[in-house]
Each structure stands twice: as structure tokens, then as C-alpha cells.
Design a protein around this motif. Structure first.
Motif: not given
Length: 771
Positions: A246-268
């Protein structure tokens, strides 16, 4: 001349299915599955033999040597006594211990799988009896999801995500494109459900999902953890390393810029701190797919591809309960929620995360938000409880301190154990250690229907009725059916209902009225059903009267008006529906957990190597990682002496599943009897090989009745794998069970194989004199 045969049929319910019991001349002869059940459990066919088993506890019994303080060996003889003598002994012991040592010297033990009926639910009854009598030491959480129960409130504000409603299968079918199942979706687990199963329809929903085009990924060392019809992509992973993937997958999302920044900012809350961990800014180690591959064994390319596919389509992540039953088992659950948050689909139809879809019957099945038919126990005036998995620690270390969820607590000095419902000599870890701890109390009292290992380790055994010897109401908040459970036969031997035993004891101790509230068995059945009926009425749902329900035997709750989606309201309005966390949001990093300063529980998801895994130094000595799972042919240890469980054994021993290469390396073939061992103990098992099992991994089902050799060598001859599992907490944060972090070695057993004596009743004295 053959006497006339008198036949009756009675509706009832078990944790593995509803059924109609056919009774001929006072004896259960068959159990016919509920007509609405598309996939009834074969375990139903074990019920008749178990009800009339020679292993039934026929009369109250007292262990020889108890008064002399001789140790409990599990091989002791017992003296049968009258109910009057037995009740006087129990009442006298409770009075003596409470007067001399106070209520915290009494431990109330139970486990919730004892009965699908809610009136005769042993765990509720023993807690009610002991609480009304002045108090006792209780148990917190359970072995199933104990770590999650205390972790999730720090992340989500409650633990309802693991115990309550999960995103419905219709929502998955209509919206999900990719379902990643950490720990798999084993159908055998959906055969059982606490509180009973009306219709086993998990397979139906899974088939519909596959037909709708949902793609499945099975992340598990065992290919069969996903049924073949799912055509699931299998990702064999080293046990206990799911968080690394899971951490490896998360790192890919972060490095690719594929993570949902809007969701993370509003809900997390706290993502920045976690991001510093992913990139290596906080510890110098970027959690790249290459880093992950070296630990979890999943190729880096697979990790990248899985992460990118997850971000490209509506994805649902799920994890079984088993993932958190491991050393540092909190981390994969926290990481799964975090990964789902980065994907941004939490609260949307068919997206986000869920727990237990592959662990038990019920999660994801459409059902109205109504409570199950239940009776809550009263408050415990002693206000003392320990985490359920710390029983042996408590008995071995009275007065010792331990850390738990931000507190420093003290173990009570237990002088009397009162156990009703459940078998700790099945579900606890390191049974040889538990057996040593079990010597510490002065008295152990057990209610039991059969001569289980727990009954054989007791001082006073009171014979309890089975489901078919009493009236009850069965159901659960995870299933749309509620059943009338009709008494089918008279009690076997001198067995009594637990509720009647406790009422008689309460009478001797001066609080019978408080315990019974003036109600008899049928009054309690009416009350339980009426509470369900009243709850339905508040939602404008009219359920039949009790009289109609009892006559017809079953009521089906209407389906929900719309699909349920976990955290949907929070997604729609995070201010109006704030979570119960300090921030009101999903806490990817927790300041509360950080404040505990536990080195085994960091403030965000992280990789902490377990004490035992295939990358540990101990693997050089014990090179197989043992996974212990729910059996196919019984529920935990229930019905193990019956014919269904027996049909799955190898020369009377529990099977151990090995990869063919691992078996060949040890000169083993299918059917061989082997010794499975580590530093804690050993057990015998029968070999079966399976190419769908990752190399370096072994699997044994739990629940074989504990059968240690009487010479005290730490060898169980029947195949109970909990002689091997470590009795350590997941962490100081949650103190859950770490059963899945176990290393073993396997070798052919040399010499005469000891007989299995687990199903032999103990020697009984003075049976003829009992009244």
C-alpha cells in the motif's frame, strides 16, 4: 412390533444458517436448510450428532483435586454431583472470593459465538449476572477485529467501519470498475455470521459484480482466497507486508501527481506529515515500488501498474479482518484508508474502502438500518476490563502494568474465572502459555454443553442446553432475516439453560428479581422481538405481531430504499457530518496517537517489521510463515467432534497446506503426518500440497480441539495451530491479537503417532449417585 414414530419439525437458527430440525421420538435426526438459502452450509448436517453426542456434559461435575489445589491438566477426572450441590459450590465460591478480594478478583469470560439466539446469548448473560452481583473484570473488544476497534476511532472517529454497515454490493455492482481485496474474498468465511445467517448470498452478489464487469485483484499468499469464478488477478504477497504494498502504491500516486489533492485538503488531516514519510523526507527512505518489492515480494512494475489503474477508474479497496490480527496489525488498516483517501473516492458510490467483505457473512448485503434483536448487559460497577487478547498476561502478572490506548493500566489479581460460552483453549494464542496461566486462579467455573478443552480445564462444570433445547429469537444487524428459534427437544441429560442457572444462582446470592426482572424465557423472547418491532415502526415499517412471527418462524425486513455508501453523508457535507476525530476529518496523521509516544505505533501509517515474518532473523531457524484461518468445515472449534469436520482431517489430524516445493524440500508428500513446531510448542498435522499457495507459507485452520500429550512436552497431537502462535499484542495502542505473525518449521513425524483423545470424555466418578 415397531413402535409408532412421532415426528415434529421446528424452525431454528445457527451461526452458519437457518434450518428446520426434524425430531423423531425426541431425537434430532436431520436439519433441513432454510428454503430461501441459495448456498446452505454443510455444517448444518453436523448438528444432530452434536446435540446427541456422547461428549455432552450430562450432569454438574467437579474436578477431582480441585480442593487440594492440584493443577488443571486437561486430563483430570471429575465427580458428578447434584444441581443443588453444584449451585451451592458456585455461590459459595463467588461469595468467598468477593468478600476476601473484591469484585476485581472475578473474571467474566465468554465469547460471542456461543449461540445465534439473543435471549440465551451466553456472553450477555454472564456479564449481566456478574455485573448485577457486584461487578467483575470484563473483556474489551474481540479476537476478530480487536486492533481495528481501538485504532479506527483515532482515524475515523468510531469503529463502525469494521462492525457496522459497509458499502452495499449493489453500489459496487453499479459503480465499481476495480476491486482490490487485501486478504481476498474467501467464500468459506461468508458461510458464518454472528447472530445467524438467513440466506448465504455473498456468492450471488460476487457473481453479479463479475458479470457487471468489475475486475478483482486478490492480494493474498493464497490464490483460493478468491473464488475461481471471479477470474481475479492474483498477487501473491509475503504475509504481514500488505502495508508495504500500500505504501508503494501511495508513493506512485504522490510522485505521479495522481492523488486527489482537493479531497485530501477538504476531508483529511495530517497528509503532509505522511507525505514526508512516503518521500523519505522524514526518515531518509523513499517508499518506492522498488523499496516495497524487496520487502513484500511483489514486483515493482506490478505495484506501479496497480496504483495507476486504481487512479484511472472507480476503485474499491477492501481488507479482511485477518490483516489486523498481526504484529503491528494497525498499519495495513490505516494505510488502506489513506490510500483510499489519496484516490479521492471515499463516500462516492462503489468507491472508497471497506472492511470484512471477505471475513464474515453480512458486510455489503443490503439491509435496513435497524438494530438486531439484542439485550444489552447492565453497566459493570467494577468498571474494570482488559483487552480480550491479554488474558494470559493478566493471569500471569497480577499487579503488573501495561500500556493500552494512551493509558497505563494495572492487571487485576484474578482468583476466580467464570466462563460461559466460547473456548479460550481454541481462540487464544500460545496455548501452552495459557495452560500455565490457567493454573493461577483458585477456581474456574464453566458452563458448557460438551466436554471441550475449556470444560476439561475447569473445576466446576455446569451442563448447558444447546440451541434446540430452548426457545429464542435469532438475528443480527448484518442480515435481513429474524428467526423464531423453537425448542425442539427436552434438555439432554440434566442440562439447564444458562439463564435459568444464573437466575438460580442470583436467588442464592440475593438478587434474583434484578436478574430476571420477573420475566420467563418467552417473556424475554417477546421483549427482544418487540424492541426490534418498535425500531422498525420508527421508520414506518410494520412488522408482524409476536404471535404471528412465532407461528410463522421468520420475518424478513424490507430492503433499503437506496444503496448504502460508507461515509456518504460526510462526503456530501463534512461540516454538518463531522467525524468523531479531534479534527472532525479523516486523520491520516493523528496528533493523539503521536502524543502517546509509542515506538510500536507511529502517528501515521508506516512499515514496522513484525517480530516474526519471512524477513526476520528467526526465519533462518523457522523458515515457514504460518497463516491460521477460519476452517471450511466448522465454525472455529464448534462441531469439531462432528462428522463434517472429521471428513476434512488426515488420519484424524488437522491438515497443513504447503507449497509443493516446500513439501518436496522436506521430503514430504500428501497424507504424511508431520510435526509443526517453533520455540513455543508443536502440533501434529497431515500434509496437503497446493500450488496456489506462495512458497515459504503454510496454512492451518484453527479450531481442532486442543489435545496436549499428558507428559507436558508442549505437543498437541490433534493439530491446534494456536500452540504455535505468539501471545503478544499488536502494539501498545490496541493490544490486539498477533496470531498471523508466526514462523514455524515442519518435519516428518517419526515414531508411533499418538492417538487423538480430544473427543474422549474425562473419567467420571459417582455418575450413578447423581440426582
Amino acid at each position: 412390533m415397531t413402535p409408532d414414530k412421532h415426528t415434529e419439525r421446528h424452525v431454528s437458527l445457527s451461526h452458519w444458517g437457518a434450518f428446520t430440525a426434524t425430531v423423531e421420538n425426541g431425537r434430532i435426526v436431520r436439519c433441513t436448510p432454510f428454503s430461501r438459502d441459495p448456498a446452505p452450509s454443510p455444517m448444518l448436517s453436523a448438528i444432530p450428532e452434536m446435540v446427541h453426542s456422547p461428549l455432552r456434559v450430562a450432569r454438574p461435575s467437579v474436578r477431582e483435586g480441585w480442593r487440594e489445589g492440584k493443577p488443571r491438566t486437561g486430563h483430570d477426572a471429575f465427580r458428578e454431583v447434584s444441581w443443588d450441590e453444584a449451585l451451592d459450590l458456585v455461590a459459595g465460591e463467588l461469595t468467598r472470593v468477593r468478600q476476601a478480594h473484591g469484585p476485581t478478583a472475578v473474571f467474566g469470560g465468554s465469547y460471542g459465538w456461543s449461540s445465534a439466539g439473543r435471549v440465551h446469548h451466553a456472553r450477555t448473560l454472564v456479564r449481566r449476572f456478574l455485573a448485577l452481583g457486584g461487578g467483575f473484570v470484563d473483556q474489551l473488544a474481540n479476537y476478530s477485529f480487536g486492533a481495528a476497534q481501538f485504532l479506527l476511532p483515532h482515524i475515523l472517529g468510531s469503529f463502525q467501519a469494521v462492525t457496522g454497515r459497509a458499502t452495499d454490493w449493489p453500489s459496487v455492482i453499479d459503480n465499481t470498475k476495480l476491486m482490490i481485496a487485501f486478504g481476498g474474498l474467501a467464500l468459506k468465511n461468508s458461510q458464518v455470521g454472528s447472530g445467524g445467517v438467513g440466506a448465504h448470498d455473498t456468492e450471488t452478489w460476487l457473481r453479479r459484480a463479475r458479470a457487471a464487469g468489475v475486475r478483482f485483484v486478490n492480494v493474498s499468499p493464497f490464490k483460493a482466497d478468491a473464488p475461481d469464478f471471479l477470474d481475479a488477478e492474483w498477487i501473491p504477497i509475503r504475509p504481514n507486508t500488505d502495508v508495504v504494498l500500500m505504501l508503494g502504491m501511495a508513493q506512485v500516486l504522490l510522485s505521479d501527481g495522481r492523488h486527489d489533492t482537493a479531497f485530501l485538503a477538504r476531508y483529511c488531516a495530517g497528509f503532509d506529515r505522511f507525505a514526508d514519510y512516503l518521500t523519505g523526507k522524514s526518515d531518509g527512505t523513499p517508499k518506492t515500488p522498488e523499496w516495497a518489492e524487496a520487502i513484500c515480494g511483489v514486483p515493482a512494475a506490478t505495484i506501479r501498474d496497480l496504483a495507476r489503474r486504481s487512479a484511472a477508474m472507480p476503485t474499491f479497496l477492501t481488507a479482511t479482518w485477518s490483516l489486523q490480527r498481526a504484529h503491528h496489525g494497525e498499519q495495513p488498516y490505516w494505510a488502506l484508508i489513506t490510500l483510499a483517501a489519496m484516490l479521492g473516492g471515499i463516500g462516492l458510490p462503489g468507491q472508497g474502502f471497506g472492511f470484512a467483505h471477505g471475513s464474515i457473512h453480512g458486510p455489503g448485503l443490503p439491509r435496513r438500518a435497524l438494530p438486531g434483536p439484542e439485550i444489552a448487559p447492565p453497566l459493570n460497577p467494577a468498571k474494570t476490563a482488559i483487552p480480550v487478547a491479554r488474558i494470559a498476561d493478566m493471569l500471569l502478572d497480577p499487579g503488573g502494568t501495561y500500556a493500552f490506548n494512551g493509558q497505563t493500566l494495572t492487571y487485576p489479581d484474578i482468583r476466580l474465572v467464570y466462563w460461559a460460552g466460547g473456548n479460550p483453549f481454541h481462540h487464544h494464542q500460545d496455548l501452552n502459555r495459557l495452560q500455565r496461566a490457567w493454573q493461577k486462579p483458585e477456581t474456574v467455573i464453566v458452563h458448557e454443553s460438551w466436554w471441550t478443552p475449556t470444560a476439561r480445564h475447569a473445576d466446576i462444570v455446569l451442563p448447558a442446553t444447546t440451541t434446540l433445547e430452548r426457545n429464542d429469537v435469532g438475528g443480527t444487524s448484518r442480515d435481513p432475516f429474524v428467526f423464531a428459534m423453537h425448542k425442539a427437544i427436552a434438555p439432554v441429560g440434566e442440562a439447564r439453560n444458562d439463564i435459568d442457572v444464573f437466575a438460580a444462582l442470583a436467588g442464592k446470592l440475593g438478587y434474583a428479581d434484578a436478574f430476571t426482572e420477573g420475566r420467563d424465557e418467552m417473556d424475554w423472547c417477546r421483549l427482544v422481538y418487540q424492541r426490534l418491532r418498535d425500531g422498525a415502526a420508527r421508520q414506518d415499517i410494520e412488522l408482524p405481531s409476536f404471535q404471528q412471527f412465532w407461528a410463522e418462524g421468520v420475518v424478513e425486513l424490507p430492503p433499503p430504499e437506496r444503496d448504502y455508501v460508507l461515509l456518504e453523508e460526510f462526503r456530501q457535507d463534512p461540516e454538518a457530518h463531522r467525524l468523531g476525530t479531534p479534527s472532525g476529518r479523516i486523520e491520516i496523521s493523528s496528533a493523539t496517537v503521536a502524543g502517546f509516544a509509542y515506538d510500536d505505533a507511529p502517528p501515521h501509517p508506516a512499515w514496522l517489521p513484525p517480530a516474526e515474518w519471512l524477513g526476520a532473523p528467526e526465519a533462518a531457524r523457522f523458515p515457514l510463515h504460518l497463516i491460521t484461518n477460519q476452517p471450511v468445515r466448522r465454525l472455529h472449534s464448534q462441531t469439531d467432534p462432528g462428522p463434517v469436520s472429521a471428513a476434512g482431517k488426515i488420519l484424524g489430524r488437522e491438515p497443513i497446506r504447503l507449497n509443493p516445493a516446500d513439501a518436496a524440500r522436506r521430503g514430504l508428500t500428501d497424507g504424511d503426518i508431520v510435526r509443526v513446531y517453533n520455540a513455543r510448542g508443536a502440533c501434529l498435522a497431515g500434509v496437503t500440497t497446493d500450488s496456489g499457495l506462495a512458497a515459504g507459507v503454510a496454512i492451518m485452520a484453527t479450531g481442532a480441539w486442543f489435545d496436549p500429550v499428558p507428559t507436558g512436552e508442549g505437543l498437541d497431537v490433534h493439530g491446534n495451530p494456536n500452540v504455535l502462535t505468539p501471545d503478544i499484542g499488536t502494539s501498545r495502542l490496541t493490544q490486539g491479537s498477533s496470531a498471523q505473525s508466526t514462523l514455524v518449521e515442519v518435519e516428518r513425524f517419526v515414531g508411533t503417532v499418538p492417538p487423538v483423545r480430544a473427543f474422549d470424555p474425562p473419567p467420571l466418578a459417582h455418575a450413578a449417585a447423581a440426582v
